[in-house]
Design a protein around this motif. Structure first.
Motif, PDB file in Angstrom:
ATOM      1  N   LEU A 123     -47.821  12.626 -20.804  1.00  0.00           N
ATOM      2  CA  LEU A 123     -48.388  13.573 -21.995  1.00  0.00           C
ATOM      3  C   LEU A 123     -48.483  12.884 -23.254  1.00  0.00           C
ATOM      4  O   LEU A 123     -49.333  13.410 -24.161  1.00  0.00           O
ATOM      5  CB  LEU A 123     -47.600  14.913 -22.055  1.00  0.00           C
ATOM      6  CG  LEU A 123     -47.694  15.679 -20.826  1.00  0.00           C
ATOM      7  CD1 LEU A 123     -46.913  16.753 -20.691  1.00  0.00           C
ATOM      8  CD2 LEU A 123     -49.046  16.527 -20.696  1.00  0.00           C
ATOM      9  N   LEU A 124     -47.613  11.880 -23.731  1.00  0.00           N
ATOM     10  CA  LEU A 124     -47.445  11.586 -24.995  1.00  0.00           C
ATOM     11  C   LEU A 124     -48.255  10.119 -25.175  1.00  0.00           C
ATOM     12  O   LEU A 124     -48.526   9.734 -26.324  1.00  0.00           O
ATOM     13  CB  LEU A 124     -46.110  11.334 -25.443  1.00  0.00           C
ATOM     14  CG  LEU A 124     -45.141  12.632 -25.585  1.00  0.00           C
ATOM     15  CD1 LEU A 124     -43.711  12.122 -25.887  1.00  0.00           C
ATOM     16  CD2 LEU A 124     -45.872  13.350 -26.611  1.00  0.00           C
TER      17      LEU A 124
ATOM     18  N   LEU B 150     -54.477  14.880 -21.705  1.00  0.00           N
ATOM     19  CA  LEU B 150     -53.847  15.725 -20.914  1.00  0.00           C
ATOM     20  C   LEU B 150     -53.161  17.092 -21.575  1.00  0.00           C
ATOM     21  O   LEU B 150     -52.742  17.866 -21.161  1.00  0.00           O
ATOM     22  CB  LEU B 150     -53.051  14.827 -20.251  1.00  0.00           C
ATOM     23  CG  LEU B 150     -53.201  13.605 -19.266  1.00  0.00           C
ATOM     24  CD1 LEU B 150     -52.170  12.651 -19.028  1.00  0.00           C
ATOM     25  CD2 LEU B 150     -53.816  14.305 -18.372  1.00  0.00           C
ATOM     26  N   TRP B 151     -52.645  16.445 -22.931  1.00  0.00           N
ATOM     27  CA  TRP B 151     -52.088  17.387 -23.669  1.00  0.00           C
ATOM     28  C   TRP B 151     -52.946  18.813 -23.810  1.00  0.00           C
ATOM     29  O   TRP B 151     -52.295  19.758 -23.755  1.00  0.00           O
ATOM     30  CB  TRP B 151     -51.791  16.766 -25.203  1.00  0.00           C
ATOM     31  CG  TRP B 151     -50.631  17.702 -25.769  1.00  0.00           C
ATOM     32  CD1 TRP B 151     -51.105  18.769 -26.831  1.00  0.00           C
ATOM     33  CD2 TRP B 151     -49.244  17.523 -26.097  1.00  0.00           C
ATOM     34  NE1 TRP B 151     -49.937  19.130 -27.531  1.00  0.00           N
ATOM     35  CE2 TRP B 151     -48.779  18.693 -26.924  1.00  0.00           C
ATOM     36  CE3 TRP B 151     -48.351  16.882 -25.304  1.00  0.00           C
ATOM     37  CZ2 TRP B 151     -47.508  18.705 -27.268  1.00  0.00           C
ATOM     38  CZ3 TRP B 151     -46.895  16.916 -25.625  1.00  0.00           C
ATOM     39  CH2 TRP B 151     -46.533  17.976 -26.573  1.00  0.00           C
ATOM     40  N   ALA B 152     -54.121  18.577 -24.171  1.00  0.00           N
ATOM     41  CA  ALA B 152     -54.839  19.725 -24.520  1.00  0.00           C
ATOM     42  C   ALA B 152     -55.271  20.599 -23.364  1.00  0.00           C
ATOM     43  O   ALA B 152     -55.511  21.811 -23.465  1.00  0.00           O
ATOM     44  CB  ALA B 152     -56.296  19.044 -25.114  1.00  0.00           C
ATOM     45  N   ARG B 153     -54.919  20.115 -21.772  1.00  0.00           N
ATOM     46  CA  ARG B 153     -55.072  20.580 -20.723  1.00  0.00           C
ATOM     47  C   ARG B 153     -53.898  21.077 -20.083  1.00  0.00           C
ATOM     48  O   ARG B 153     -53.898  21.570 -18.983  1.00  0.00           O
ATOM     49  CB  ARG B 153     -55.977  19.722 -19.862  1.00  0.00           C
ATOM     50  CG  ARG B 153     -57.548  19.713 -20.230  1.00  0.00           C
ATOM     51  CD  ARG B 153     -58.020  18.406 -19.689  1.00  0.00           C
ATOM     52  NE  ARG B 153     -59.506  18.328 -20.052  1.00  0.00           N
ATOM     53  CZ  ARG B 153     -59.942  17.763 -21.082  1.00  0.00           C
ATOM     54  NH1 ARG B 153     -59.222  17.380 -22.052  1.00  0.00           N
ATOM     55  NH2 ARG B 153     -61.297  17.849 -21.492  1.00  0.00           N
ATOM     56  N   ARG B 154     -52.879  21.076 -20.933  1.00  0.00           N
ATOM     57  CA  ARG B 154     -51.683  21.387 -20.245  1.00  0.00           C
ATOM     58  C   ARG B 154     -51.509  22.925 -19.729  1.00  0.00           C
ATOM     59  O   ARG B 154     -51.970  23.844 -20.559  1.00  0.00           O
ATOM     60  CB  ARG B 154     -50.533  21.532 -21.297  1.00  0.00           C
ATOM     61  CG  ARG B 154     -50.095  19.899 -21.646  1.00  0.00           C
ATOM     62  CD  ARG B 154     -49.048  20.043 -23.061  1.00  0.00           C
ATOM     63  NE  ARG B 154     -49.698  20.752 -24.066  1.00  0.00           N
ATOM     64  CZ  ARG B 154     -48.853  21.420 -25.104  1.00  0.00           C
ATOM     65  NH1 ARG B 154     -47.721  21.506 -25.033  1.00  0.00           N
ATOM     66  NH2 ARG B 154     -49.726  22.175 -25.987  1.00  0.00           N
TER      67      ARG B 154
ATOM     68  N   VAL C 189     -47.363  22.784 -15.961  1.00  0.00           N
ATOM     69  CA  VAL C 189     -47.294  21.353 -16.298  1.00  0.00           C
ATOM     70  C   VAL C 189     -45.998  21.488 -17.682  1.00  0.00           C
ATOM     71  O   VAL C 189     -45.045  20.629 -17.391  1.00  0.00           O
ATOM     72  CB  VAL C 189     -48.481  20.560 -16.925  1.00  0.00           C
ATOM     73  CG1 VAL C 189     -48.152  19.684 -17.763  1.00  0.00           C
ATOM     74  CG2 VAL C 189     -49.245  20.436 -15.877  1.00  0.00           C
ATOM     75  N   ILE C 190     -46.063  22.449 -18.264  1.00  0.00           N
ATOM     76  CA  ILE C 190     -44.974  22.726 -19.285  1.00  0.00           C
ATOM     77  C   ILE C 190     -43.645  22.837 -18.531  1.00  0.00           C
ATOM     78  O   ILE C 190     -42.880  22.065 -19.110  1.00  0.00           O
ATOM     79  CB  ILE C 190     -45.555  23.739 -20.329  1.00  0.00           C
ATOM     80  CG1 ILE C 190     -46.683  23.295 -21.249  1.00  0.00           C
ATOM     81  CG2 ILE C 190     -44.379  23.995 -21.068  1.00  0.00           C
ATOM     82  CD1 ILE C 190     -47.190  24.497 -22.258  1.00  0.00           C
ATOM     83  N   ARG C 191     -43.805  23.683 -17.808  1.00  0.00           N
ATOM     84  CA  ARG C 191     -42.343  23.991 -17.100  1.00  0.00           C
ATOM     85  C   ARG C 191     -41.888  22.721 -16.554  1.00  0.00           C
ATOM     86  O   ARG C 191     -40.761  22.401 -16.290  1.00  0.00           O
ATOM     87  CB  ARG C 191     -42.387  25.193 -16.120  1.00  0.00           C
ATOM     88  CG  ARG C 191     -42.889  26.525 -16.753  1.00  0.00           C
ATOM     89  CD  ARG C 191     -42.681  27.715 -15.968  1.00  0.00           C
ATOM     90  NE  ARG C 191     -42.029  29.008 -16.382  1.00  0.00           N
ATOM     91  CZ  ARG C 191     -43.320  29.820 -16.986  1.00  0.00           C
ATOM     92  NH1 ARG C 191     -44.248  29.554 -17.095  1.00  0.00           N
ATOM     93  NH2 ARG C 191     -42.411  30.928 -17.672  1.00  0.00           N
ATOM     94  N   LYS C 192     -42.760  21.890 -15.727  1.00  0.00           N
ATOM     95  CA  LYS C 192     -42.406  20.729 -14.968  1.00  0.00           C
ATOM     96  C   LYS C 192     -41.896  19.926 -16.191  1.00  0.00           C
ATOM     97  O   LYS C 192     -41.070  19.145 -15.885  1.00  0.00           O
ATOM     98  CB  LYS C 192     -43.696  20.104 -14.286  1.00  0.00           C
ATOM     99  CG  LYS C 192     -43.075  18.988 -13.506  1.00  0.00           C
ATOM    100  CD  LYS C 192     -44.453  18.670 -12.603  1.00  0.00           C
ATOM    101  CE  LYS C 192     -44.029  17.414 -11.818  1.00  0.00           C
ATOM    102  NZ  LYS C 192     -45.151  16.895 -10.844  1.00  0.00           N
TER     103      LYS C 192
END
Length: 261
Positions: free
Chosen positions: A126-127, A135-139, A143-146
């Protein structure tokens, strides 16, 4: 800054500070317990959660903003608790304004950069440019929980409001926060900074933290009078993984161990 108050306002004040990119919502499971005995003042630092971005995220500036907030709210002194890199802001607050800080608790706060372990792959993906921003814009929420669970050592329930707040932070803002916070601890380690603060210090680490080497918690033993507590089977986020034991440590520290300055 966005502020949430928990507990009776006449109770002893306790200020929890969240880590990089998180928000005051990350303290929710613990704040509900602490609020039985404390006035808990949860903030979203600039650029995080529901607070707008700032021109700079340098740690001393973040601490100065928190100090200004406390000056406006009026408590004489607070117990400050920082999770992860929120401990850097808490430390800087004690450095700048010891008159505002009664005692200091650091939870999963890396003492120095040499204690940092390799990042989980999902966070690296993500970074890392060039695909990180896309990828960040489509989280998604999943995915955040993962990403959060990649830093824990046991299954956790991640509060919906914490996930929503994480979606609010932009890629560039998050990268700038990480850079500025790393610069603070690279300049001087946290134990070195705390050695001259002269306030009671509690350090809580998960014994299975995959982000910071759990053995590095012992670096804080160089701070006069500091207490170091390791939570067995807990990773980087005791706030989610072990809210009751974490709250009990904070409550005991804030009420029994922290004598007024």
């Amino acid at each position: 800054m966005h502020v949430v108050h928990d507990g009776p306002k006449q109770a002893p004040p306790l200020l929890p500070i969240h880590g990089s990119g998180a928000s005051g919502a990350s303290w929710g499971p613990v704040a509900r317990i602490l609020a039985a005995r404390h006035h808990v003042i949860r903030v979203d630092l600039p650029g995080c959660g529901q607070s707008p971005p700032a021109a700079s995220y340098a740690v001393p500036g973040q601490a100065a903003r928190v100090a200004a907030l406390l000056d406006d709210l009026g408590p004489a002194q607070v117990t400050v608790a920082g999770h992860s890199s929120g401990g850097y802001v808490a430390t800087a607050l004690a450095e700048q304004r010891p008159d505002l800080v009664r005692s200091l608790a650091l939870i999963s706060t890396g003492p120095s950069l040499d204690a940092l372990l390799p990042q989980p792959w999902v966070i690296r993906a993500l970074l890392a440019p060039p695909f990180g921003p896309l990828l960040w814009a489509r989280r998604s929420d999943a995915v955040i929980r993962k990403g959060i669970r990649a830093t824990t050592a046991r299954p956790v329930d991640v509060p919906d409001d914490a996930v929503a707040d994480l979606k609010n932070i932009g890629y560039r803002t998050f990268r700038r926060i990480l850079r500025d916070y790393s610069a603070y601890v690279a300049e001087r380690s946290v134990p070195e900074r705390l050695a001259g603060v002269g306030r009671p210090v509690l350090v809580v680490f998960g014994a299975a933290d995959p982000r910071w080497d759990p053995r590095s918690a012992h670096q804080y033993e160089a701070v006069p009078g500091a207490r170091v507590e390791l939570l067995p089977g807990v990773g980087h986020i005791p706030l989610f993984e072990a809210p009751e034991p974490t709250s009990e440590l904070l409550l005991h520290f804030a009420t029994a161990d922290a004598a007024p300055a």
